[in-house]
Design a protein around this motif. Structure first.
Motif, mmCIF file in Angstrom:
data_model
loop_
_atom_site.group_PDB
_atom_site.id
_atom_site.type_symbol
_atom_site.label_atom_id
_atom_site.label_comp_id
_atom_site.label_asym_id
_atom_site.label_seq_id
_atom_site.Cartn_x
_atom_site.Cartn_y
_atom_site.Cartn_z
ATOM 1 N N ARG A 1 -10.851 -24.926 53.150
ATOM 2 C CA ARG A 1 -11.452 -24.616 51.848
ATOM 3 C C ARG A 1 -10.753 -25.367 50.715
ATOM 4 N NH1 ARG A 1 -16.039 -23.639 50.059
ATOM 5 N NH2 ARG A 1 -15.408 -25.751 49.548
ATOM 6 N N ASN A 2 -9.443 -25.488 50.822
ATOM 7 C CA ASN A 2 -8.659 -26.152 49.773
ATOM 8 C C ASN A 2 -8.757 -27.672 49.819
ATOM 9 O OD1 ASN A 2 -7.707 -23.742 48.671
ATOM 10 N ND2 ASN A 2 -5.945 -23.663 50.052
ATOM 11 N N LYS A 3 -9.358 -28.205 50.884
ATOM 12 C CA LYS A 3 -9.408 -29.659 51.059
ATOM 13 C C LYS A 3 -10.725 -30.293 50.606
ATOM 14 C CE LYS A 3 -5.417 -30.808 52.815
ATOM 15 N NZ LYS A 3 -4.552 -31.875 52.247
ATOM 16 N N THR A 4 -11.735 -29.485 50.310
ATOM 17 C CA THR A 4 -13.033 -30.078 49.994
ATOM 18 C C THR A 4 -13.839 -29.202 49.046
ATOM 19 O OG1 THR A 4 -15.069 -30.989 50.961
ATOM 20 C CG2 THR A 4 -14.179 -28.989 51.985
ATOM 21 N N LYS A 5 -14.740 -29.847 48.325
ATOM 22 C CA LYS A 5 -15.676 -29.135 47.461
ATOM 23 C C LYS A 5 -17.042 -28.962 48.138
ATOM 24 C CE LYS A 5 -13.534 -30.573 43.111
ATOM 25 N NZ LYS A 5 -13.735 -31.302 41.828
ATOM 26 N N LEU A 6 -17.192 -29.551 49.322
ATOM 27 C CA LEU A 6 -18.441 -29.381 50.058
ATOM 28 C C LEU A 6 -18.602 -27.920 50.501
ATOM 29 C CD1 LEU A 6 -18.542 -32.512 52.422
ATOM 30 C CD2 LEU A 6 -20.072 -32.026 50.505
ATOM 31 N N PRO A 7 -19.817 -27.449 50.607
ATOM 32 C CA PRO A 7 -20.031 -26.103 51.153
ATOM 33 C C PRO A 7 -19.432 -25.991 52.558
ATOM 34 C CG PRO A 7 -22.059 -26.959 50.196
ATOM 35 C CD PRO A 7 -21.096 -28.099 50.226
ATOM 36 N N ILE A 8 -18.803 -24.860 52.831
ATOM 37 C CA ILE A 8 -18.186 -24.621 54.142
ATOM 38 C C ILE A 8 -18.927 -23.489 54.840
ATOM 39 C CG2 ILE A 8 -16.122 -23.803 55.336
ATOM 40 C CD1 ILE A 8 -14.470 -25.212 53.226
ATOM 41 N N ILE A 9 -19.297 -23.762 56.091
ATOM 42 C CA ILE A 9 -20.034 -22.800 56.915
ATOM 43 C C ILE A 9 -19.188 -22.472 58.146
ATOM 44 C CG2 ILE A 9 -22.145 -22.408 58.249
ATOM 45 C CD1 ILE A 9 -23.319 -24.815 56.512
ATOM 46 N N ILE A 10 -19.051 -21.208 58.452
ATOM 47 C CA ILE A 10 -18.319 -20.792 59.648
ATOM 48 C C ILE A 10 -19.336 -20.400 60.714
ATOM 49 C CG2 ILE A 10 -16.476 -19.362 60.590
ATOM 50 C CD1 ILE A 10 -15.692 -21.134 58.170
ATOM 51 N N LYS A 11 -19.311 -21.120 61.822
ATOM 52 C CA LYS A 11 -20.316 -20.930 62.876
ATOM 53 C C LYS A 11 -19.723 -20.223 64.097
ATOM 54 C CE LYS A 11 -23.811 -23.411 65.570
ATOM 55 N NZ LYS A 11 -23.418 -22.985 66.924
ATOM 56 N N GLY A 12 -20.522 -19.304 64.645
ATOM 57 C CA GLY A 12 -20.087 -18.550 65.809
ATOM 58 C C GLY A 12 -19.783 -17.105 65.467
ATOM 59 N N ILE A 13 -20.245 -16.657 64.300
ATOM 60 C CA ILE A 13 -19.969 -15.301 63.841
ATOM 61 C C ILE A 13 -20.921 -14.314 64.516
ATOM 62 C CG2 ILE A 13 -19.858 -13.796 61.813
ATOM 63 C CD1 ILE A 13 -17.710 -16.023 61.953
ATOM 64 N N LEU A 14 -20.362 -13.240 65.071
ATOM 65 C CA LEU A 14 -21.165 -12.222 65.752
ATOM 66 C C LEU A 14 -20.837 -10.800 65.311
ATOM 67 C CD1 LEU A 14 -21.227 -13.512 69.460
ATOM 68 C CD2 LEU A 14 -23.099 -13.571 67.808
ATOM 69 N N THR A 15 -19.768 -10.627 64.523
ATOM 70 C CA THR A 15 -19.357 -9.281 64.137
ATOM 71 C C THR A 15 -19.174 -9.181 62.626
ATOM 72 O OG1 THR A 15 -16.972 -9.764 64.280
ATOM 73 C CG2 THR A 15 -18.088 -9.040 66.311
ATOM 74 N N PRO A 16 -19.346 -7.975 62.062
ATOM 75 C CA PRO A 16 -19.095 -7.769 60.633
ATOM 76 C C PRO A 16 -17.664 -8.148 60.240
ATOM 77 C CG PRO A 16 -20.325 -5.920 61.517
ATOM 78 C CD PRO A 16 -19.931 -6.765 62.699
ATOM 79 N N GLU A 17 -16.703 -7.866 61.123
ATOM 80 C CA GLU A 17 -15.303 -8.183 60.827
ATOM 81 C C GLU A 17 -15.109 -9.675 60.587
ATOM 82 O OE1 GLU A 17 -10.834 -7.852 62.855
ATOM 83 O OE2 GLU A 17 -12.626 -7.261 63.982
ATOM 84 N N ASP A 18 -15.672 -10.498 61.475
ATOM 85 C CA ASP A 18 -15.516 -11.939 61.311
ATOM 86 C C ASP A 18 -16.342 -12.471 60.145
ATOM 87 O OD1 ASP A 18 -13.668 -12.212 63.307
ATOM 88 O OD2 ASP A 18 -15.069 -12.903 64.832
ATOM 89 N N ALA A 19 -17.455 -11.816 59.851
ATOM 90 C CA ALA A 19 -18.232 -12.196 58.670
ATOM 91 C C ALA A 19 -17.411 -11.958 57.399
ATOM 92 C CB ALA A 19 -19.535 -11.405 58.616
ATOM 93 N N LEU A 20 -16.743 -10.802 57.328
ATOM 94 C CA LEU A 20 -15.916 -10.482 56.163
ATOM 95 C C LEU A 20 -14.707 -11.405 56.073
ATOM 96 C CD1 LEU A 20 -16.099 -6.582 56.367
ATOM 97 C CD2 LEU A 20 -17.124 -8.032 54.608
ATOM 98 N N ASN A 21 -14.118 -11.762 57.222
ATOM 99 C CA ASN A 21 -13.006 -12.722 57.222
ATOM 100 C C ASN A 21 -13.458 -14.075 56.666
ATOM 101 O OD1 ASN A 21 -10.930 -11.116 58.241
ATOM 102 N ND2 ASN A 21 -11.473 -11.529 60.367
ATOM 103 N N SER A 22 -14.657 -14.493 57.027
ATOM 104 C CA SER A 22 -15.200 -15.754 56.533
ATOM 105 C C SER A 22 -15.323 -15.725 55.012
ATOM 106 C CB SER A 22 -16.582 -16.021 57.150
ATOM 107 O OG SER A 22 -16.511 -16.102 58.547
ATOM 108 N N ILE A 23 -15.818 -14.604 54.489
ATOM 109 C CA ILE A 23 -15.984 -14.451 53.044
ATOM 110 C C ILE A 23 -14.628 -14.486 52.347
ATOM 111 C CG2 ILE A 23 -16.711 -12.841 51.240
ATOM 112 C CD1 ILE A 23 -18.902 -11.888 53.282
ATOM 113 N N LYS A 24 -13.657 -13.774 52.911
ATOM 114 C CA LYS A 24 -12.316 -13.729 52.318
ATOM 115 C C LYS A 24 -11.659 -15.104 52.277
ATOM 116 C CE LYS A 24 -11.349 -8.978 53.766
ATOM 117 N NZ LYS A 24 -10.565 -8.109 54.713
ATOM 118 N N CYS A 25 -11.991 -15.947 53.238
ATOM 119 C CA CYS A 25 -11.381 -17.275 53.323
ATOM 120 C C CYS A 25 -12.130 -18.334 52.512
ATOM 121 C CB CYS A 25 -11.282 -17.717 54.780
ATOM 122 S SG CYS A 25 -10.113 -16.744 55.751
ATOM 123 N N GLY A 26 -13.177 -17.906 51.804
ATOM 124 C CA GLY A 26 -13.854 -18.818 50.900
ATOM 125 C C GLY A 26 -15.054 -19.543 51.461
ATOM 126 N N ALA A 27 -15.603 -19.067 52.578
ATOM 127 C CA ALA A 27 -16.786 -19.717 53.144
ATOM 128 C C ALA A 27 -17.992 -19.540 52.233
ATOM 129 C CB ALA A 27 -17.098 -19.142 54.521
#
Length: 354
Positions: free
Chosen positions: A213-239
Motif C-alpha cells: 500500500r505504501n509503495k503505490t498509488k494504484l488501486p490495490i485488490i486482495i484476491k482469495g478472500i473467503l471470510t469476513p475476518e480476512d475481508a476486514l484485514n484487507s480493509i485495515k491494510c488499505g486495500a
C-alpha cells in the motif's frame, strides 16, 4: 499463392464453447483446465450454490432502457463482467495472454494477468496498447522482487494491482494427477520469468499488504478472500477492493463457495464502501445477475474465457463476453431490473432444498 482462409468455429453458448474446446485440444490440457483441488467439490459447489439462488422478478416495472455500463476505479467498462487472472495460457493458444487481452478489450472490459502467467506484462502491453489491464502479484519472491512488480505495473499503465493470497503451494488435483502423461510445464511458450522464490509466500503476513500500500498509488485488490475476518484485514491494510474467490476451486477444497463467502462478508462490511469482486461458477448471464444482487460490484470469469480462447483465439474470447453480457441484459429485462442500482439482496432467495 493465396493464404488459406481459416474457418472460424461458431458457438452460441458457453456450454457449447466448452464442448468444442474439449474436442479441439489434447486431453491432458483440457483436464488441466478443468481440474480443481482434490475431487473438485468446491469447484462444483460454486456452480451448485449459484443454482440454489432463485431470482425474484418484478413485472410491469417499466424497463424501457437497460444500462449495464460500469466504472472500474475511474475506467469506464461495458459491464461489471471482468477477466480473472489465469496462469499458463499459452497451453491453450500460442499467443496466450496477448490474445486473451485483445478479445476482452474488444468488449471494453478489464483483463487481469499475473506473475504466474506465461507472457510477460511487457509483451502483453506491447501487443495491446489500449487494453485495460490489471496485474496480479503472487508473493513468490522477496520484498524487492514484489516492489519491482509494482513498478512494472505502473510503467505499463495497469489500472490496478491485485495481490493473490490464497495460492501458497500447488494443490492436489485428482483430475490432474490421474492424467499421468501430462505435464503442463512442457506445453506452451514462456516470456514471463518464473518467480524466484515461491517458498517465501509462506513467510508473509498482513504486514506485506501495508508495505505494498505504501509503495503505490494504484488501486490495490486482495484476491482469495473467503471470510469476513480476512475481508476486514484487507480493509485495515488499505486495500481498495477485495476479490472474493476460491481460485475456481483449484487451491483448497474448503467447501466455501463464492455465493456463501459473499453473503457472509457483506453482513460484516455492509457499512464499508470497499469495492467487491467475486468469481466462481459463472456460466450464464443470470449467474452474473445473482452475484450483483448479493452485493458484488464486479464479477470475474475464468474457464469460460479460456473456452473461447481455445475455440477462436481473441474472437472466441470476445464472443464469450458478448454471450454473457447479452444474457445478463435479457435476464434484467425479464426480471424487472433497470440498471445496476436495481440489484439488492431482496431480489434473490436461497433454496435450501436444491
Amino acid at each position: 499463392m493465396k493464404k488459406k482462409k481459416i474457418q472460424k468455429i461458431k458457438f452460441a453458448t458457453v456450454r457449447q464453447a466448452e464442448k468444442i474446446a474439449k474436442d479441439k485440444i489434447r486431453k491432458g490440457t483440457f483436464r488441466w483446465l478443468q481440474a480443481a483441488a482434490e475431487d473438485g467439490y468446491t469447484h462444483q459447489k460454486n456452480i451448485l450454490d449459484l443454482n440454489k439462488l432463485r431470482i425474484i422478478p418484478k413485472h410491469l416495472a417499466k424497463v424501457l432502457k437497460i444500462n449495464i455500463n460500469s466504472s472500474f476505479f475511474g475506467t469506464k467498462i461495458k459491464s461489471p463482467l471482468i477477466l480473472s487472472p489465469m496462469g499458463h495460457q499459452t497451453q491453450f493458444h500460442n499467443q496466450g495472454e496477448i490474445e486473451m487481452a485483445k478479445g476482452v478489450n474488444l468488449e471494453n472490459s478489464i483483463s487481469f494477468f499475473g506473475t504466474q502467467g506465461r507472457m510477460s506484462l511487457k509483451d502483453i502491453r506491447s501487443k495491446n496498447k489500449y487494453s485495460k489491464i490489471g496485474w496480479t502479484i503472487f508473493p513468490f519472491g522477496d520484498h524487492d522482487w514484489i516492489f519491482n512488480q509494482i513498478k512494472s505495473a505502473e510503467k505499463y499503465k495497469c489500472v490496478a494491482i491485485c495481490v493473490c493470497v490464497d495460492a501458497n503451494i500447488r494443490s492436489h488435483r485428482y483430475l490432474d494427477r490421474e492424467t499421468l502423461s501430462y505435464d503442463a510445464r512442457k506445453y506452451g511458450k514462456r516470456t514471463n520469468p518464473q518467480p524466484p522464490a515461491p517458498g517465501l509466500a509462506l513467510k508473509y503476513d498482513w504486514s506485506l499488504i501495508k508495505k505494498i500500500r505504501n509503495k503505490t498509488k494504484l488501486p490495490i485488490i486482495i484476491k482469495g478472500i473467503l471470510t469476513p475476518e480476512d475481508a476486514l484485514n484487507s480493509i485495515k491494510c488499505g486495500a481498495d477492493a477485495i476479490w472474493i474467490s476460491n481460485h475456481g476451486g483449484r487451491m483448497l477444497n474448503s467447501g466455501i463457495s463464492g455465493v456463501e463467502a459473499l453473503t457472509e462478508i457483506k453482513k460484516k462490511i455492509k457499512k464499508n464502501k470497499i469495492k467487491i469482486i467475486v468469481d466462481g461458477g459463472v456460466r450464464r448471464g443470470s449467474d452474473i445477475l445473482k452475484y450483483l444482487c448479493l452485493g458484488a460490484d464486479y464479477i470475474g470469469i475464468g474457464r469460460p474465457a479460456m473456452y473461447g480462447l481455445i475455440c477462436n483465439g481473441y474472437l472466441g474470447v470476445r464472443e464469450i463476453y458478448k454471450i454473457l453480457n447479452n444474457e445478463l441484459f435479457t435476464a434484467m429485462i425479464n426480471g424487472g431490473f433497470k440498471n445496476l442500482k436495481s440489484f439488492n439482496k431482496s431480489r434473490v432467495k436461497f433454496d435450501e432444498k436444491k
